[in-house]
Motif scaffolding. Structure first.
Motif, mmCIF file in Angstrom:
data_model
loop_
_atom_site.group_PDB
_atom_site.id
_atom_site.type_symbol
_atom_site.label_atom_id
_atom_site.label_comp_id
_atom_site.label_asym_id
_atom_site.label_seq_id
_atom_site.Cartn_x
_atom_site.Cartn_y
_atom_site.Cartn_z
ATOM 1 N N PRO A 8 0.840 -1.199 0.000
ATOM 2 C CA PRO A 8 0.000 0.000 0.000
ATOM 3 C C PRO A 8 0.880 1.256 0.000
ATOM 4 O O PRO A 8 1.856 1.333 0.737
ATOM 5 N N ASP A 10 0.872 5.732 -0.081
ATOM 6 C CA ASP A 10 0.048 6.896 0.247
ATOM 7 C C ASP A 10 0.580 8.186 -0.369
ATOM 8 O O ASP A 10 0.160 9.271 -0.005
ATOM 9 N N SER A 35 0.888 -2.836 -6.281
ATOM 10 C CA SER A 35 1.067 -1.529 -5.640
ATOM 11 C C SER A 35 -0.315 -0.886 -5.551
ATOM 12 O O SER A 35 -0.966 -0.651 -6.561
ATOM 13 N N VAL A 36 -0.753 -0.639 -4.307
ATOM 14 C CA VAL A 36 -2.138 -0.230 -4.065
ATOM 15 C C VAL A 36 -2.208 1.145 -3.417
ATOM 16 O O VAL A 36 -1.549 1.408 -2.406
ATOM 17 N N VAL A 38 -5.029 4.267 -2.079
ATOM 18 C CA VAL A 38 -6.421 4.483 -1.671
ATOM 19 C C VAL A 38 -6.731 5.971 -1.747
ATOM 20 O O VAL A 38 -6.069 6.785 -1.095
ATOM 21 N N ALA A 82 -8.654 4.185 4.042
ATOM 22 C CA ALA A 82 -7.432 3.435 3.749
ATOM 23 C C ALA A 82 -7.390 2.049 4.381
ATOM 24 O O ALA A 82 -7.251 1.038 3.691
ATOM 25 N N ILE A 86 -7.731 -1.466 2.261
ATOM 26 C CA ILE A 86 -6.529 -2.298 2.170
ATOM 27 C C ILE A 86 -6.816 -3.719 2.664
ATOM 28 O O ILE A 86 -6.467 -4.707 2.018
ATOM 29 N N MET A 100 4.251 -2.828 4.478
ATOM 30 C CA MET A 100 3.900 -1.441 4.766
ATOM 31 C C MET A 100 5.021 -0.763 5.538
ATOM 32 O O MET A 100 5.652 -1.380 6.402
ATOM 33 N N SER A 106 -1.289 9.711 5.488
ATOM 34 C CA SER A 106 -2.664 9.359 5.170
ATOM 35 C C SER A 106 -3.452 10.644 5.349
ATOM 36 O O SER A 106 -3.755 11.059 6.452
#
Length: 295
Positions: A8, A10, A35-36, A38, A82, A86, A100, A106
């Motif tokens: 994840p 940010d 690769s994520v 939010v 988030a 996730i 992480m 965030s």
């Protein structure tokens, strides 16, 4: 074992410090990398920026991976809160490892223990690698050496020993050295009329436990992969479990501490929120948390 790795992001440089670890593991295990990002509700008008950022980071990861690596990279953008998004994505997409950074951004708040990472690690059902990063980008480390020595605290329980298959694979794939640790308590708490009293163990009882626990660690050591190039050490220490784990990791220059989400000993339960959580909150080392599912 780690065939699908989720990282994840940010938008912060600090969160991106997880990349070298993702790359090292993906190359070793031939993993697919997700690769994520939010996009939270209050940031919905900047959704296109999030998509551009995530695509750029995916391309960066692809370039960093060795040309002959079988690892693949996929960019994903989610909408919502988030931590919730996730966790939901990891569960629905058969993620086998999440990576992480312990700090990041965030919104205007950090992804620190106590925020997004904290929420994730309390509810996640897959292994979670928490990378302890500095406020400024770390100096580049020699490739393949990020996880070269691992500390494995054990208490003889089934919950603790769920980490052993993961240790074995890391030894095989990364040629990581392993230090096995068992902590002997110097006493125990007993209920009395006035509340709780601490009763110290006698010296001969402590020595007896140390001998017994060393035999246990040596038995575990023999079950791990045989490799003459790896140094496998067994340590038995006396003291408070979390403090001794952290101290041992520092003294032996371990890069990673691997723990189950629940730990217990014959004296007291190492519950999540107790020893494990103290280690996560206090250590400056990265930690791999393996969830222990009770029936």
């Amino acid at each position: 074992m780690f065939n699908k790795i989720m990282v994840p992001l940010d938008g912060s440089k600090i969160a991106e410090q997880a990349f070298p670890y993702v790359i090292e593991l993906a190359e070793a295990f031939g993993s697919e990398v997700l690769s994520v990002g939010v996009c939270e509700p209050e940031e919905s008008e900047y959704g296109h920026i999030c998509h551009v950022y995530m695509n750029n980071q995916s391309e960066l990861l692809k370039k960093e991976l060795e040309k002959d690596s079988t690892a693949e990279v996929k960019s994903v953008v989610l909408s919502g809160r988030a931590a919730e998004e996730i966790l939901d994505y990891a569960e629905k997409n058969d993620v086998s490892l999440m990576v992480m950074a312990s700090h990041g951004r965030s919104g205007i708040k950090p992804w620190s223990l106590g925020s997004t990472v904290d929420k994730v690690l309390h509810k996640i059902s897959v292994p979670l690698l928490i990378i302890r990063v500095a406020e400024q980008a770390a100096v580049k480390t020699t490739p393949g050496k990020l996880l070269n020595r691992i500390l494995v605290p054990l208490d003889g329980s089934e919950a603790c020993e769920i980490v052993l298959p993961y240790i074995a694979e890391l030894m095989r794939k990364l040629e990581s050295e392993v230090v096995l640790l068992r902590v002997v308590s110097s006493g125990r708490q007993v209920h009395t009329i006035g509340g709780l009293d601490y009763i110290p163990f006698k010296d001969y009882d402590i020595e007896s436990m140390k001998s017994k626990y060393m035999e246990y660690l040596q038995d575990v050591c023999h079950k791990l992969p045989e490799n003459k190039n790896l140094v496998k050490k067994c340590e038995v220490r006396v003291g408070e479990p979390a403090e001794e784990i952290i101290k041992c990791a520092d003294e032996m220059d371990c890069k990673l501490i691997i723990l189950p989400s629940h730990l217990h000993s014959s004296i007291e339960r190492w519950a999540f929120g107790s020893v494990t959580y103290k280690v996560l909150q206090t250590t400056n080392k990265s930690s791999l948390l393996i969830p222990y599912k009770t029936s």
